[in-house]
Enzyme design. Structure first.
Site, PDB file in Angstrom:
ATOM      1  N   ARG A   1     -22.496 -24.359 -22.774  1.00 55.63           N
ATOM      2  CA  ARG A   1     -23.797 -24.930 -23.123  1.00 55.63           C
ATOM      3  C   ARG A   1     -24.236 -24.532 -24.530  1.00 55.63           C
ATOM      4  O   ARG A   1     -24.004 -23.411 -24.969  1.00 55.63           O
ATOM      5  CB  ARG A   1     -24.845 -24.500 -22.093  1.00 55.63           C
ATOM      6  CG  ARG A   1     -24.552 -25.059 -20.708  1.00 55.63           C
ATOM      7  CD  ARG A   1     -25.529 -24.573 -19.658  1.00 55.63           C
ATOM      8  NE  ARG A   1     -25.235 -25.191 -18.361  1.00 55.63           N
ATOM      9  CZ  ARG A   1     -24.328 -24.721 -17.510  1.00 55.63           C
ATOM     10  NH1 ARG A   1     -23.657 -23.610 -17.796  1.00 55.63           N
ATOM     11  NH2 ARG A   1     -24.108 -25.347 -16.380  1.00 55.63           N
TER      12      ARG A   1
ATOM     13  N   GLN B   1     -24.065 -29.760 -24.187  1.00 56.45           N
ATOM     14  CA  GLN B   1     -22.880 -29.064 -23.690  1.00 56.45           C
ATOM     15  C   GLN B   1     -21.595 -29.627 -24.263  1.00 56.45           C
ATOM     16  O   GLN B   1     -21.567 -30.729 -24.833  1.00 56.45           O
ATOM     17  CB  GLN B   1     -22.838 -29.140 -22.165  1.00 56.45           C
ATOM     18  CG  GLN B   1     -22.801 -30.559 -21.620  1.00 56.45           C
ATOM     19  CD  GLN B   1     -22.988 -30.605 -20.116  1.00 56.45           C
ATOM     20  OE1 GLN B   1     -22.015 -30.792 -19.381  1.00 56.45           O
ATOM     21  NE2 GLN B   1     -24.227 -30.442 -19.651  1.00 56.45           N
TER      22      GLN B   1
ATOM     23  N   GLU C   1     -14.908 -36.824 -19.101  1.00 55.63           N
ATOM     24  CA  GLU C   1     -15.793 -37.587 -18.229  1.00 55.63           C
ATOM     25  C   GLU C   1     -16.187 -38.916 -18.870  1.00 55.63           C
ATOM     26  O   GLU C   1     -16.101 -39.096 -20.093  1.00 55.63           O
ATOM     27  CB  GLU C   1     -17.042 -36.777 -17.870  1.00 55.63           C
ATOM     28  CG  GLU C   1     -17.887 -36.335 -19.042  1.00 55.63           C
ATOM     29  CD  GLU C   1     -18.965 -35.333 -18.646  1.00 55.63           C
ATOM     30  OE1 GLU C   1     -18.685 -34.435 -17.831  1.00 55.63           O
ATOM     31  OE2 GLU C   1     -20.082 -35.457 -19.168  1.00 55.63           O
TER      32      GLU C   1
ATOM     33  N   HIS D   1     -22.499 -33.115 -26.253  1.00 55.61           N
ATOM     34  CA  HIS D   1     -23.188 -34.278 -25.710  1.00 55.61           C
ATOM     35  C   HIS D   1     -24.298 -33.834 -24.773  1.00 55.61           C
ATOM     36  O   HIS D   1     -24.329 -32.696 -24.302  1.00 55.61           O
ATOM     37  CB  HIS D   1     -22.216 -35.194 -24.953  1.00 55.61           C
ATOM     38  CG  HIS D   1     -21.554 -34.534 -23.776  1.00 55.61           C
ATOM     39  ND1 HIS D   1     -20.444 -33.728 -23.898  1.00 55.61           N
ATOM     40  CD2 HIS D   1     -21.836 -34.553 -22.440  1.00 55.61           C
ATOM     41  CE1 HIS D   1     -20.068 -33.287 -22.722  1.00 55.61           C
ATOM     42  NE2 HIS D   1     -20.910 -33.768 -21.808  1.00 55.61           N
TER      43      HIS D   1
ATOM     44  N   HIS E   1     -17.074 -29.471 -23.175  1.00 53.57           N
ATOM     45  CA  HIS E   1     -16.067 -29.097 -22.186  1.00 53.57           C
ATOM     46  C   HIS E   1     -14.773 -28.711 -22.893  1.00 53.57           C
ATOM     47  O   HIS E   1     -14.430 -29.290 -23.927  1.00 53.57           O
ATOM     48  CB  HIS E   1     -15.812 -30.251 -21.216  1.00 53.57           C
ATOM     49  CG  HIS E   1     -17.049 -30.778 -20.563  1.00 53.57           C
ATOM     50  ND1 HIS E   1     -17.888 -29.978 -19.823  1.00 53.57           N
ATOM     51  CD2 HIS E   1     -17.608 -32.014 -20.554  1.00 53.57           C
ATOM     52  CE1 HIS E   1     -18.902 -30.706 -19.378  1.00 53.57           C
ATOM     53  NE2 HIS E   1     -18.745 -31.945 -19.815  1.00 53.57           N
TER      54      HIS E   1
END
Length: 384
Positions: free
Chosen positions: A270, A92, A129, A251, A94
């Protein structure tokens, strides 16, 4: 200071044993993938005062502090998790903040229901993240250099991979990575399934560096994400080491237990290793097609004993204290920003609370907070 009662998410990829072992409870036999600590409306932590999101909504400046509210709005801007991967998560990326706002507004304008399976943007926020390993932790992070990816593909000796390897060697970096990922994700499903089957056979025969990809393929047979995964850096973190995942960096987490912290968002595009929706055109718009070093992070120690994982964003700040036997004085963690404290080893005294492994507490802004004892405690807060 509020003791937190947290929800455990039973996603199929979760380990059946890692979180129960940390908590010191018997496994149920069901996967336990993530334990959420925070005020996310999907699974807010509970306190003696009620659900944490409701506690914050009732008095945001008191709970979060004026500076955090001015910078991030009247909500806790991060979500802290225990993440226990027993199988690979989806490959995926972001979006950045501008892309998230644009994508959210576009889907809203088309009337795509927020819970629709083909919805990409659940909110208008970005989702940087950080994952910090508590056990040896395997993952994929960022693109390999095209020549290195080509060498890995060629080493399998699978004829149907040769066009991808040739493209990787023939084109400039950005074009090479873009064209190969596009070709993999848009390939004929039957032909791709046959390629993945051949890759598994070759990887099992060769072993070594290929073992991880055989394992991925066993979890996701025929999935084009197996080939896409080979374009990425394979990383093993040792306990205490971390990875920061910024916008556009492909990642996946493969195996292990870690502490994860992220901006409070659900936005995920995804690439594969999933039965869920894969929006190839939107994914290709978001991905950063550049080779990167995974950049394994080790904490920076301060004179106070706090070990900080430095990142370039302000929505969260993760640090830890490793408290040895015989420590003479408690650590003062009092701050003008909200905090969540999570014990991962030993027994830690936080204010009037005792925290054992897997137990956590919310500390409102300005609340007196001292930690002592013997063990390890992670501290999640913001930069405001």
């Amino acid at each position: 200071m509020d003791r937190l009662t947290n929800t455990i998410r039973p996603y199929a990829w979760g380990s059946t044993t890692a979180i129960p072992h940390l908590l010191g409870v018997e496994p149920t036999g069901e996967p336990q993938a993530e334990m959420w600590m925070g005020a996310h409306p999907g699974a807010p932590s509970r306190t003696d005062r009620g659900a944490l999101n409701e506690v914050i909504d009732a008095a945001p400046e008191r709970e979060l502090g004026p500076a955090a509210v001015a910078k991030f709005g009247p909500r806790l801007p991060f979500l802290l998790k225990l993440l226990a991967a027993g199988a690979p998560l989806s490959l995926q990326v972001h979006p950045n903040l501008a892309q998230a706002k644009e994508g959210y507004e576009e889907e809203e304008s088309r009337g795509v229901p927020i819970d629709a399976p083909n919805r990409n943007y659940k909110d208008a926020n970005h989702k940087p993240e950080l994952i910090c390993a508590l056990t040896p932790f395997e993952g994929l992070c960022g693109f390999r250099a095209p020549d290195a990816a080509a060498e890995l593909l060629e080493g399998l000796g699978v004829d149907s991979l040769k066009p991808y390897a040739d493209l990787l060697r023939a084109r400039p970096e950005e074009a090479a990575l873009r064209e190969v990922l596009t070709a993999v994700l848009t390939a004929d499903p039957e032909q791709m399934a046959a390629t993945v089957s051949d890759v598994v056979a070759a990887a099992e025969r060769l072993g070594g560096d290929y073992t991880a990809y055989a394992s991925i393929a066993h979890h996701y047979p025929g999935d084009p994400g197996v080939i896409a995964a080979m374009l990425l850096n394979y990383v093993t973190l040792q306990p205490g080491e971390a990875l920061f995942l910024g916008a556009g960096v492909p990642h996946a987490y493969l195996n292990g237990l870690g502490v994860e912290i992220m901006a409070n968002s659900d936005n995920v595009l995804r690439c594969g290793l999933t039965p869920k929706h894969v929006d190839v055109p939107e994914l290709l718009r978001i991905v950063r097609f550049e080779a990167t070093d995974p950049g394994v992070l080790r904490p920076e120690a301060s004179p106070s004993g706090e070990e900080v994982y430095e990142t370039p964003i302000d929505e969260f700040r993760l640090s830890r204290f490793v408290l040895p036997e015989g420590a003479s004085a408690p650590h003062d963690l009092t701050a003008a920003t909200p905090q969540i404290l999570l014990c991962t080893a030993g027994s830690v005294r936080a204010g009037d609370l005792t925290l054992e492994p897997g137990r956590s507490a919310f500390v409102p802004a300005g609340e007196k907070a001292e930690v002592s004892g013997v063990g390890t405690v992670f501290r999640a807060t913001v930069v405001a």
